[in-house]
Design an enzyme around this catalytic site. Structure first.
Site, mmCIF file in Angstrom:
data_model
loop_
_atom_site.group_PDB
_atom_site.id
_atom_site.type_symbol
_atom_site.label_atom_id
_atom_site.label_comp_id
_atom_site.label_asym_id
_atom_site.label_seq_id
_atom_site.Cartn_x
_atom_site.Cartn_y
_atom_site.Cartn_z
ATOM 1 N N GLY A 12 0.772 -1.237 0.000
ATOM 2 C CA GLY A 12 0.000 0.000 0.000
ATOM 3 C C GLY A 12 0.802 1.285 0.000
ATOM 4 N N SER A 13 2.063 1.226 -0.433
ATOM 5 C CA SER A 13 2.861 2.458 -0.369
ATOM 6 C C SER A 13 2.346 3.523 -1.346
ATOM 7 C CB SER A 13 4.349 2.166 -0.610
ATOM 8 O OG SER A 13 4.591 1.794 -1.940
ATOM 9 N N MET A 85 -3.694 -6.512 -7.366
ATOM 10 C CA MET A 85 -3.085 -7.534 -8.212
ATOM 11 C C MET A 85 -4.110 -8.541 -8.748
ATOM 12 S SD MET A 85 -0.178 -6.232 -8.257
ATOM 13 C CE MET A 85 0.944 -7.418 -9.031
ATOM 14 N N ARG A 86 -5.257 -8.030 -9.131
ATOM 15 C CA ARG A 86 -6.332 -8.886 -9.617
ATOM 16 C C ARG A 86 -6.932 -8.214 -10.850
ATOM 17 N NH1 ARG A 86 -8.441 -13.000 -7.097
ATOM 18 N NH2 ARG A 86 -7.090 -12.651 -5.322
ATOM 19 N N LEU A 88 -9.777 -6.915 -13.095
ATOM 20 C CA LEU A 88 -11.195 -6.562 -12.987
ATOM 21 C C LEU A 88 -11.919 -7.093 -14.230
ATOM 22 C CD1 LEU A 88 -10.677 -2.918 -11.726
ATOM 23 C CD2 LEU A 88 -11.658 -4.816 -10.394
ATOM 24 N N ASN A 102 -4.772 3.375 -13.006
ATOM 25 C CA ASN A 102 -3.865 2.384 -12.425
ATOM 26 C C ASN A 102 -2.432 2.887 -12.560
ATOM 27 O OD1 ASN A 102 -2.962 -0.239 -11.452
ATOM 28 N ND2 ASN A 102 -2.376 -0.711 -13.561
ATOM 29 N N HIS A 104 1.354 1.394 -13.102
ATOM 30 C CA HIS A 104 2.034 0.174 -13.555
ATOM 31 C C HIS A 104 3.542 0.429 -13.595
ATOM 32 C CE1 HIS A 104 2.492 -3.646 -15.589
ATOM 33 N NE2 HIS A 104 3.309 -3.046 -16.433
ATOM 34 N N SER A 131 4.110 4.121 -15.192
ATOM 35 C CA SER A 131 3.066 4.777 -15.982
ATOM 36 C C SER A 131 1.768 4.790 -15.201
ATOM 37 C CB SER A 131 2.807 3.991 -17.284
ATOM 38 O OG SER A 131 4.001 3.763 -18.007
ATOM 39 N N GLU A 138 -8.542 -4.090 -21.751
ATOM 40 C CA GLU A 138 -7.263 -4.668 -22.153
ATOM 41 C C GLU A 138 -6.220 -4.470 -21.047
ATOM 42 O OE1 GLU A 138 -3.555 -3.997 -25.114
ATOM 43 O OE2 GLU A 138 -5.342 -2.788 -25.528
ATOM 44 N N LEU A 139 -5.591 -5.532 -20.584
ATOM 45 C CA LEU A 139 -4.631 -5.471 -19.480
ATOM 46 C C LEU A 139 -3.546 -4.424 -19.743
ATOM 47 C CD1 LEU A 139 -3.376 -6.698 -16.823
ATOM 48 C CD2 LEU A 139 -2.035 -8.167 -18.337
ATOM 49 N N ASP A 140 -3.427 -3.446 -18.828
ATOM 50 C CA ASP A 140 -2.398 -2.402 -18.900
ATOM 51 C C ASP A 140 -2.405 -1.700 -20.257
ATOM 52 O OD1 ASP A 140 -1.618 -3.107 -16.294
ATOM 53 O OD2 ASP A 140 -0.228 -4.614 -17.043
ATOM 54 N N GLU A 169 7.154 6.306 -8.543
ATOM 55 C CA GLU A 169 5.704 6.074 -8.501
ATOM 56 C C GLU A 169 5.042 6.996 -7.484
ATOM 57 O OE1 GLU A 169 4.333 1.963 -8.320
ATOM 58 O OE2 GLU A 169 6.267 1.264 -9.046
HETATM 59 C C1 GAR Z 1 3.816 -0.989 -7.289
HETATM 60 O O1 GAR Z 1 5.136 -1.038 -7.771
HETATM 61 C C2 GAR Z 1 2.835 -0.953 -8.438
HETATM 62 O O2 GAR Z 1 3.286 -0.206 -9.531
HETATM 63 C C3 GAR Z 1 2.735 -2.399 -8.781
HETATM 64 O O3 GAR Z 1 2.738 -3.081 -7.560
HETATM 65 C C4 GAR Z 1 3.448 -2.301 -6.590
HETATM 66 C C5 GAR Z 1 2.535 -2.081 -5.416
HETATM 67 O O4 GAR Z 1 3.236 -1.498 -4.345
HETATM 68 N N1 GAR Z 1 1.541 -2.671 -9.535
HETATM 69 C C6 GAR Z 1 1.428 -3.651 -10.411
HETATM 70 O O5 GAR Z 1 2.325 -4.425 -10.677
HETATM 71 C C7 GAR Z 1 0.072 -3.733 -11.090
HETATM 72 N N2 GAR Z 1 0.035 -4.821 -11.994
HETATM 73 P P1 GAR Z 1 2.460 -0.766 -3.170
HETATM 74 O O6 GAR Z 1 1.409 -1.759 -2.649
HETATM 75 O O7 GAR Z 1 3.491 -0.489 -2.132
HETATM 76 O O8 GAR Z 1 1.819 0.463 -3.737
#
Ligand code: GAR
Length: 183
Positions: A12-13, A85-86, A88, A102, A104, A131, A138-140, A169
């Site tokens: 959750g950062s 990480m699921r 939709l 989102n 990524h 990004s 469509e995924l990402d 990020e």
């Molecule tokens: C982040 O790096 C995010 O970009 C990535 O997961 C991490 C979550 O970290 N997301 C994906 O890979 C989406 N497919 P966080 O829980 O500390 O925010």
């Protein structure tokens, strides 16, 4: 201000960065598919409204209907995925069309999906990054709203690169979300 719902699955950062920077929006709900996600504990301590629903043992449609109901109940207008990480379903995405974004960890359209950092290093890329994009079926694959670049350094491992990208990020996502809610 605009009510944002954040979906996460773990640490959750990025959610924390969005909460700390909230000005033009406010975080009306933090929801997770993992009831014991560290991000949920943090949000609870902060006094934020939280909702958890495990998808285990129930049809995906029921799982998503429960999340949808919680988002609607909280008055959410925009959904920000933050390490959710699921996938939709098309139906869920259609219901919230154009209102889900989102983050990524790659420079899309490169490296959709998982293991982005290992793939960037493996490819010999000089830069990696992250990004923020609109979520579509469509995924990402939805329109990119903003990106930040990060150098790939000699000796980088997927973990060391991930840590550097994660800092980017945390700067990028709040900035793009603020622009998105003002648009
Ligand atoms: C982040 O790096 C995010 O970009 C990535 O997961 C991490 C979550 O970290 N997301 C994906 O890979 C989406 N497919 P966080 O829980 O500390 O925010």
């Amino acid at each position: 201000s605009v009510k944002v719902g954040i979906l996460l699955s773990g640490r959750g950062s990025n959610m924390m960065a969005l909460v700390e920077a909230a000005q033009d929006y406010h975080v009306a709900l933090v929801a997770s598919d993992k009831p014991d996600a560290a991000g949920i504990a943090w949000a609870r301590e902060r006094g934020l409204a939280t909702f958890t629903q495990s998808p285990k043992g129930i049809p995906k449609a029921d799982y998503e209907a429960a999340i949808d109901a919680a988002l609607v109940e909280a008055g959410v207008e925009i959904i920000a995925l933050a390490g959710y990480m699921r996938l939709l379903s098309d139906g869920f995405v259609a219901r919230w069309a154009g209102r889900i974004i989102n983050i990524h960890p790659s420079l899309l359209p490169k490296y959709k999906g998982l293991d982005t950092h290992a793939r960037a290093i493996e490819a010999g890329d000089a830069v990696a990054g992250c990004s923020v994009h609109i979520v579509t079926e469509e995924l990402d694959g939805g329109a990119v709203l903003g990106q930040a670049e990060v150098a790939i350094l000699p000796g980088d491992t997927p973990d060391s690169l991930a840590a550097r990208v994660l800092e980017a990020e945390h700067r990028l996502y709040p900035q793009i979300l603020a622009e998105f809610v003002r648009r």
